[in-house]
Design a protein around this motif. Structure first.
Motif, PDB file in Angstrom:
ATOM      1  N   GLU A 150       0.832  -1.206   0.000  1.00 53.57           N
ATOM      2  CA  GLU A 150       0.000   0.000   0.000  1.00 53.57           C
ATOM      3  C   GLU A 150       0.866   1.256   0.000  1.00 53.57           C
ATOM      4  O   GLU A 150       0.569   2.241  -0.681  1.00 53.57           O
ATOM      5  N   ALA A 183       1.126   4.224  -2.949  1.00 54.07           N
ATOM      6  CA  ALA A 183       0.987   5.661  -2.686  1.00 54.07           C
ATOM      7  C   ALA A 183       2.238   6.418  -3.116  1.00 54.07           C
ATOM      8  O   ALA A 183       2.156   7.543  -3.625  1.00 54.07           O
ATOM      9  N   LYS A 219      -0.456   8.961   2.510  1.00 54.99           N
ATOM     10  CA  LYS A 219      -0.556   7.497   2.472  1.00 54.99           C
ATOM     11  C   LYS A 219       0.799   6.818   2.356  1.00 54.99           C
ATOM     12  O   LYS A 219       0.976   5.707   2.849  1.00 54.99           O
ATOM     13  N   ASN A 276       1.689   6.553   5.752  1.00 49.43           N
ATOM     14  CA  ASN A 276       0.555   6.365   6.666  1.00 49.43           C
ATOM     15  C   ASN A 276       0.570   7.424   7.765  1.00 49.43           C
ATOM     16  O   ASN A 276       0.455   7.133   8.967  1.00 49.43           O
TER      17      ASN A 276
END
Length: 761
Positions: A327, A331, A357, A360
């Motif tokens: 993830e 991003a 992102k 995070n």
């Protein structure tokens, strides 16, 4: 025969338990008995005091005897072969039988001794585990559990089913060895310990070391009375009779640990080590609230559960990290694409969700050339600017990350709502420039199994310290900290920061290129205008000068008798000024051509160049009576017509600037010198051809050694030594075209030396 025990009687309390020699207690638990023989021998050197309970023979009879004197000869012979093996398989104990009782005998080496621990079969049967079923169950568990915590819960349930303990916990350590119960299987009537934390003082360092060396530890009855180990008291033998029981299953337990377990209300325990990279990752801790002796092979089944789990810990942790990193990488790609595709990338990036992102983060900020760009949840601009200033000073030209910003920046306590954790990268584009990713405060409630500040308490006498007696839930509120940054998040932030810095540098270079392009256009125009000026100088200025000279000559030649002295003097001065101006224009053109004409290098014999120059100057040489002597000169890659001009200027000067009534004497030498002898900041070659022109002229003061090559620089009056002051400037320009150097040394009134340096090819 005198017998003595080897019990360690040092008084132990929590002030010295970190150094307690728990590996040599000199006693064992009573659910079995121990014999010790010398390695390579079968003579019994050590015996536990409870041997008569199990085999009807006491230590006073056993010590000093051979194994074959106690057990049947056939068993003793087989044991000698078993104990003599290079690697003893502890999972497959030797079985002794005596008086109708069979004993599982685990054997290990301790220094120069072989330790035998004999335990009777609890129910008189072998009870071998069904390893196929156990392995099949684990594979099924492994397939259905989605994450590490799920897997730990399944292992806890399975281990409890195998062992029958009242409570089985999976216990994980943090960096400081505080433990947390991450999975639990228990009797329904027991209070849950799930998610509770235990301070590192509960398991001292030397106990953790033993958990690494011996992965399985059993206490069959917390209320046991330790059984001393005995040996023959040989006063002549001054050796140390202690036995290292680190690998022993019967080893007696530290009194401190026993008191700790009693305070918890536990009756029996089994502990299995979970190791990762030879470090203690955690434990499988089994508790029973009554005494419980677990048979040898059941213990091995429980140990196998530990092996199953340890085989999956790293895999599951990597898988979880990989899922997050996927993830994060997605991003990062999105943020980098925006960075490269958007003209106003700073404005676009700081508003993009991808910027948050990729790490995070809950907030982000970029400070660039005095402008603050923010994204997400961030403190006020003034608080951010103070933070950027602090980080720029504390971490110049480097990166920094923390999940507790207030540790390094106390003012962060006031902004922990937005910035409890931070990743920072400095940027070199401007003062205090940098990029920040921020995380909000994560207020955490830690459920301690008792107050960790009261993990040690005074005993009843108020003198020594003893284990805590309370394990009631004690909650600690942790503030000013964020969730820790994962490695993938830190790496993604680093990658974006690096790309951002490159992009900023590219923009700066592109802006400079635009400025340079404008300057180049202006320079091109100036050169064009200069070329026009040269054309004007060559034609439009020289032609009127020639006419002035012609008409002045005609006036003086034709009208001479009719002119007054004053008129003739004025006309003569006019003609002389016109000649001087014409000479100046020609020298300026020569200087201009030296820098602008095409530089075509040709391998040339400098001796030939010198002969041509001397031929051209022959009339002047004859007129002044000059003597020119030259050494053999080298062949060089040069621009022939420029070096020809160079030689003319240097020799002409040597002839011109001579003392009155003295004949010029010029000596030309050639040598090869090292770069260190050439006064250049950056040398083009390691070695140089040095060609020196020595003269006996009027010389000049040392202060003029550097200024003499400046354009229009004159050291002597024009009426005495005519010239424009451009000749040596032309020489310097020619040597620059050849990536060389010219310098001058002189003694006033005695002469000068002009040296030209050509790089050795």
């Amino acid at each position: 025969m005198n017998i003595k025990d080897i019990v360690n009687r040092d008084i132990v309390n929590l002030t010295n338990c970190e150094s307690e020699p728990i590996h040599i207690p000199g006693s064992i638990q009573p659910h079995g008995f121990l014999l010790g023989i010398k390695k390579g021998d079968s003579r019994i050197e050590f015996c536990s005091a409870n041997s008569a309970v199990y085999i009807g023979v006491g230590p006073e009879t056993l010590l000093g005897k051979d194994i074959s004197d106690i057990f049947p000869g056939e068993q003793a012979s087989r044991f000698a072969m078993y104990a003599g093996e290079e690697v003893i398989d502890s999972a497959k104990p030797f079985v002794f039988s005596l008086n109708g009782t069979s004993f599982n005998t685990t054997v290990h080496q301790s220094g120069g001794n072989v330790i035998m621990e004999l335990e009777p079969f609890p129910d008189g049967t072998l009870n071998l585990p069904n390893l196929y079923t156990q392995t099949r169950n684990f594979v099924s568990i492994m397939e259905k559990s989605s994450g590490l915590l799920d897997l730990c819960q399944e292992i806890a349930d399975e281990t409890r089913a195998i062992t029958g303990y009242d409570r089985v916990m999976i216990y994980r350590f943090d960096d400081q060895y505080n433990g947390e119960v991450i999975a639990e299987s228990r009797r329904e009537d027991l209070v849950s310990f799930a998610n509770q934390k235990y301070p590192h003082t509960d398991i001292p360092a030397q106990a953790r070391e033993l958990y690494i060396r011996n992965p399985l530890r059993m206490i069959a009855d917390i209320s046991y009375t330790p059984v001393p180990l005995l040996t023959i008291d040989d006063s002549a033998d001054k050796g140390n009779h202690s036995l290292d029981l680190s690998l022993s299953i019967l080893r007696s337990v530290s009194p401190m640990h026993i008191e700790y377990l009693k305070n918890m209300g536990v009756g029996a325990t089994l502990t299995i080590s979970l190791l990762q990279n030879q470090k203690l990752w955690g434990l499988i801790a089994c508790h029973h609230y009554a005494p419980k002796i677990l048979p040898h092979y059941t213990r091995l089944s429980a140990l196998l559960q530990g092996h199953f789990l340890t085989s999956q810990i790293a895999v599951r942790e990597v898988a979880e990290e990989y899922k997050i990193s996927e993830e994060v990488d997605k991003a990062l790609v999105e943020a980098l694409a925006l960075l490269h595709e958007t003209e106003n990338f700073m404005e676009a990036s700081h508003r993009s969700p991808a910027l948050l992102k990729l790490a995070n983060a809950t907030g982000a900020a970029i400070y660039h050339e005095g402008v603050l760009y923010t994204n997400g949840l961030v403190p006020s601009d003034s608080e951010l600017l103070d933070l950027f200033t602090f980080l720029a000073n504390a971490y110049p030209n480097q990166a920094f990350e923390t999940d507790n910003l207030s540790d390094v920046y106390p003012a962060a306590k006031d902004i922990s709502k937005y910035a409890a954790g931070a990743i920072y990268h400095s940027m070199v584009s401007g003062e205090n420039d940098g990029i920040l990713w921020l995380r909000q405060e994560k207020i955490e409630t830690i459920n301690w199994a008792g107050n960790p500040d009261k993990a040690v308490l005074p005993n009843e006498d108020g003198v020594q310290l003893s284990p805590r007696k309370s394990f009631e839930l004690w909650m600690e509120i942790v503030k000013d900290k964020s969730a820790p940054w994962r490695k993938s998040e830190v790496n993604a932030a680093s990658s974006f920061s690096y790309a951002l810095q490159k992009h900023i540098n590219y923009r700066i270079i592109r802006a400079q290129e635009d400025e340079n392009s404008i300057l180049n256009d202006e320079l091109r125009l100036a050169n064009k205008e200069l070329a026009n000026l040269n054309w004007i100088s060559t034609h439009d200025l020289k032609e009127p000068l020639r006419k002035i000279q012609i008409f002045a000559s005609r006036v003086l030649d034709r009208e001479d008798p009719d002119l007054s002295v004053q008129v003739k003097d004025s006309v003569e001065r006019m003609r002389f000024a016109a000649e001087k101006m014409q000479m100046l224009i020609e020298d300026i053109l020569t200087y201009s051509k030296a820098g602008s004409m095409e530089k075509t290098f040709v391998l040339t014999d400098l001796n030939e160049v010198l002969r041509n120059v001397l031929s051209e100057l022959q009339d002047t040489i004859d007129e002044k009576g000059a003597a020119v002597h030259a050494e053999d000169l080298p062949f060089l890659e040069i621009i022939p017509f420029q070096v020809h001009q160079l030689f003319i200027n240097l020799i002409s000067n040597a002839i011109k600037f001579v003392k009155t009534d003295e004949r010029p004497a010029i000596r030309i030498t050639a040598d090869v010198v090292e770069a260190t002898a050439v006064s250049l900041e950056k040398t083009a070659s390691a070695r140089y051809h040095a060609i020196a022109f020595h003269d006996n002229g009027i010389g000049f003061e040392a202060e003029y050694e550097s200024r003499i090559f400046d354009i229009f620089q004159r050291l002597h009056p024009a009426h005495k030594y005519p010239g424009t002051g451009i000749g040596l400037a032309i020489c310097k320009k020619i040597m620059e075209n050849h990536k060389g150097l010219i310098d001058a040394k002189s003694v006033f009134g005695e002469g000068s030396v002009f040296t030209i340096y050509f790089p050795v090819a």
